[in-house]
Scaffold this motif. Sequence first.
Motif, mmCIF file in Angstrom:
data_model
loop_
_atom_site.group_PDB
_atom_site.id
_atom_site.type_symbol
_atom_site.label_atom_id
_atom_site.label_comp_id
_atom_site.label_asym_id
_atom_site.label_seq_id
_atom_site.Cartn_x
_atom_site.Cartn_y
_atom_site.Cartn_z
ATOM 1 N N ASP A 43 0.763 -1.096 0.048
ATOM 2 C CA ASP A 43 -0.047 0.070 -0.086
ATOM 3 C C ASP A 43 0.981 1.201 -0.024
ATOM 4 O O ASP A 43 2.095 1.160 0.204
ATOM 5 N N VAL A 46 3.390 2.041 3.059
ATOM 6 C CA VAL A 46 4.507 1.019 3.297
ATOM 7 C C VAL A 46 5.152 1.124 1.975
ATOM 8 O O VAL A 46 6.486 1.034 2.233
ATOM 9 N N VAL A 108 -2.992 -5.565 2.746
ATOM 10 C CA VAL A 108 -2.079 -6.061 1.763
ATOM 11 C C VAL A 108 -2.330 -7.651 1.560
ATOM 12 O O VAL A 108 -2.181 -8.234 0.400
ATOM 13 N N LEU A 133 -0.064 -7.236 13.852
ATOM 14 C CA LEU A 133 -1.332 -8.102 13.744
ATOM 15 C C LEU A 133 -0.644 -9.139 12.310
ATOM 16 O O LEU A 133 -1.016 -10.085 12.458
ATOM 17 N N LYS A 143 -5.395 -17.874 4.815
ATOM 18 C CA LYS A 143 -6.683 -17.220 4.533
ATOM 19 C C LYS A 143 -6.252 -16.041 3.830
ATOM 20 O O LYS A 143 -5.702 -14.950 4.123
ATOM 21 N N ASN A 153 -14.788 -9.899 4.176
ATOM 22 C CA ASN A 153 -14.041 -11.069 4.313
ATOM 23 C C ASN A 153 -14.952 -12.329 3.709
ATOM 24 O O ASN A 153 -14.723 -13.420 3.896
ATOM 25 N N VAL A 170 10.660 -3.552 11.333
ATOM 26 C CA VAL A 170 9.694 -2.664 10.701
ATOM 27 C C VAL A 170 8.653 -2.015 11.492
ATOM 28 O O VAL A 170 8.076 -1.043 11.084
HETATM 29 N N1 LIG Z 1 -5.969 -13.759 6.770
HETATM 30 C C1 LIG Z 1 -6.020 -13.713 7.929
HETATM 31 O O1 LIG Z 1 -5.949 -14.739 8.462
HETATM 32 C C2 LIG Z 1 -6.407 -12.602 8.594
HETATM 33 C C3 LIG Z 1 -6.255 -12.481 10.139
HETATM 34 C C4 LIG Z 1 -6.488 -11.140 10.833
HETATM 35 C C5 LIG Z 1 -6.837 -10.193 10.156
HETATM 36 N N2 LIG Z 1 -6.978 -10.287 8.788
HETATM 37 C C6 LIG Z 1 -7.253 -9.089 8.239
HETATM 38 O O2 LIG Z 1 -6.105 -8.143 8.367
HETATM 39 C C7 LIG Z 1 -6.447 -6.790 7.955
HETATM 40 C C8 LIG Z 1 -6.186 -5.972 9.181
HETATM 41 O O3 LIG Z 1 -4.661 -5.804 8.978
HETATM 42 P P1 LIG Z 1 -3.621 -4.810 9.842
HETATM 43 O O4 LIG Z 1 -4.191 -4.629 11.157
HETATM 44 O O5 LIG Z 1 -2.376 -5.054 9.588
HETATM 45 O O6 LIG Z 1 -4.253 -3.462 8.954
HETATM 46 P P2 LIG Z 1 -3.567 -2.747 7.643
HETATM 47 O O7 LIG Z 1 -2.849 -3.576 6.540
HETATM 48 O O8 LIG Z 1 -4.679 -1.842 7.187
HETATM 49 O O9 LIG Z 1 -2.345 -1.629 8.358
HETATM 50 C C9 LIG Z 1 -2.566 -0.611 9.180
HETATM 51 C C10 LIG Z 1 -1.919 0.648 8.882
HETATM 52 O O10 LIG Z 1 -0.566 0.514 8.826
HETATM 53 C C11 LIG Z 1 0.137 0.734 7.843
HETATM 54 N N3 LIG Z 1 1.382 -0.057 8.103
HETATM 55 C C12 LIG Z 1 1.469 -1.402 7.622
HETATM 56 N N4 LIG Z 1 3.024 -1.517 8.107
HETATM 57 C C13 LIG Z 1 3.478 -0.316 8.428
HETATM 58 C C14 LIG Z 1 4.814 -0.044 8.935
HETATM 59 N N5 LIG Z 1 5.609 -1.075 9.177
HETATM 60 N N6 LIG Z 1 5.272 0.913 9.276
HETATM 61 C C15 LIG Z 1 4.237 2.065 9.250
HETATM 62 N N7 LIG Z 1 2.883 1.952 8.690
HETATM 63 C C16 LIG Z 1 2.454 0.542 8.447
HETATM 64 C C17 LIG Z 1 -0.715 0.667 6.788
HETATM 65 O O11 LIG Z 1 -0.358 1.271 5.649
HETATM 66 C C18 LIG Z 1 -2.055 0.860 7.366
HETATM 67 O O12 LIG Z 1 -2.283 2.287 7.126
HETATM 68 C C19 LIG Z 1 -8.219 -6.704 8.022
HETATM 69 O O13 LIG Z 1 -8.641 -6.546 6.764
HETATM 70 C C20 LIG Z 1 -8.440 -8.176 8.517
HETATM 71 O O14 LIG Z 1 -9.597 -8.861 7.981
HETATM 72 C C21 LIG Z 1 -6.839 -11.239 7.961
#
Ligand SMILES: NC(=O)c1ccc[n+]([C@@H]2O[C@H](COP(=O)([O-])OP(=O)(O)OC[C@H]3O[C@@H](n4cnc5c(N)ncnc54)[C@H](O)[C@@H]3O)[C@@H](O)[C@H]2O)c1
Length: 366
Positions: A43, A46, A108, A133, A143, A153, A170
Motif C-alpha cells: 500500500d 508501506v 495487503v 497483527l 486465509k 471477508n 519494521v
Molecule cells: N487472513 C487472515 O487470517 C487475517 C487474520 C486477521 C486479520 N486479517 C485482515 O487483516 C486486515 C487488518 O490488517 P492490519 O491490522 O495489518 O491493517 P492494515 O493492513 O490496514 O495496516 C494498518 C496501517 O498500518 C500501515 N502500515 C503497515 N505496516 C506499516 C509499518 N511497518 N510502518 C508504518 N505503517 C505501516 C498501513 O499502511 C495501514 O495504514 C483486515 O482486513 C483483516 O480482515 C486477516
Amino acid sequence: MKTVWVNTVNNDYPIEIAPHLMQNTAAFGQVFNRFAQAVVITDENVRKLYGRQLVNQLRQSGLQTELLSVPPGEPSKSMNQVGKLFTRLIERQITRQAVIVALGGGVVGDLAGFVAATYLRGVNLIQVPTTLLAQVDSSVGGKVGINHRLGKNLIGSFYQPQHVLIDPYVLQTLEMRERRAGAAEVIKYGLIADSGLFAQLETSLEALLDLTDIDFVATVIEQCCHIKADIVGQDEREQSFRALLNFGHTVGHALENATQYRVFLHGEAVAYGMLAALHLSIDSLCSTSLERAIQLIRRLSLPPIPQSITVDQLLSAMQQDKKRRPSGQTWILLKTIGSAFMSENLPEIRVRQVLNDVLLARRVKK
Ligand SMILES: NC(=O)c1ccc[n+]([C@@H]2O[C@H](COP(=O)([O-])OP(=O)(O)OC[C@H]3O[C@@H](n4cnc5c(N)ncnc54)[C@H](O)[C@@H]3O)[C@@H](O)[C@H]2O)c1
Ligand SMILES: [Zn+2]
C-alpha cells in the motif's frame, strides 16, 4: 534467524523471523533465487517506507521486479482493486513462474494473497508482513480474501504462501495504536494456548509495544507463529479446531460491525470481545485467572465504546456473522489461562447480561 514451519495438506513452508531481515541480502537471495520475476504488491504508506528497499533486494537477487501499490486501508480489499491489479499483471505479461510478494499489513496480505491465488489460476506467493497483527496472525495460515459490499471477508480462498519473511524491526514505524491492536492478538494466543507467553506479557507487555528489546519482540512473534502454525496444521480449513483462534472474535466482529468499522481497529474490538468471552467463561475459569486476564487487556488502553451502541445491535450483528454454524452460535471460552474450548449456544440472557455489564457499562457520549 528463527524458523517456524507450517505443515499443511498441500505444502510445508517456513516462516523466517529476524530483526533487520529486510536488509539481509544473502537471506533474500536464498529465498528468491528460484524465481526470475517478482511483483511486489503493497500500500502507499508501506511503499514509501520499505518499497524501494525491498525492490532493490529482489533486483540484487537477480529478479526482474515490478512494484504495484494500492491506497492504504480496508476499502482496498475490494473487487475493484483486484480488477486493477489483474490488469496491471496482464499488461506487464507476468507469467506463472513469477512470485507475488505481499509487503504490508493484513489488508495487503489478504488482497495480494487473493490476487496470487486467482491470477493464472494461482502463482507463487511470499508474505512480508509489516504490522504486528500481520506478523503474528494474518500472514500465517493461508486465509486470503476481499470484502463484499454486504460483508467483510466474504470472498476468498485458502492459499498458502511459499514463505513468510518477518522483520520485527519494521514495526518501529508502525503507530502505537496499531501496535496495541496487534498486541491484542498476541494476548489472545497466550490466553488460548500458552500460559508461559501470557505470563511473559504480564511482565513485559510495554517492552513489546515500545520495541525496547527487538530480540524479545522476535521471540514473541515466533511463539505466536508456532501456535498458529500448530493449529492450522491440524485444521487448515477451520472445520473445527482452528475456530479456537476466534477467541474474542464473536463479540469483536459484532462491535466492529455495529460501529461501521469506523471506531475500532480490529484488535481493539477483539480485545473487548475477549473481555466478554472471559466473563462468559466464569463456569470454567477461576476468578484469579479472570482478574489476571482483565488486567492485562486493560493495559492496551482501549478507546471507549460509543454511547449509541446497544445490546440488540450487537446480538443482531452476531447473528449475521458468517462464522455462525447452522446449529447456532459457537462460543470460544477459556478453561484456564492457556487453554480454550468450544461451546455451543450459551443462553441468550447470559450473553445479554455480559454485553451489558462488561461492555456497555464502559460507553461514553461521543
Ligand atoms: N487472513 C487472515 O487470517 C487475517 C487474520 C486477521 C486479520 N486479517 C485482515 O487483516 C486486515 C487488518 O490488517 P492490519 O491490522 O495489518 O491493517 P492494515 O493492513 O490496514 O495496516 C494498518 C496501517 O498500518 C500501515 N502500515 C503497515 N505496516 C506499516 C509499518 N511497518 N510502518 C508504518 N505503517 C505501516 C498501513 O499502511 C495501514 O495504514 C483486515 O482486513 C483483516 O480482515 C486477516
Ligand atoms: Zn483477529
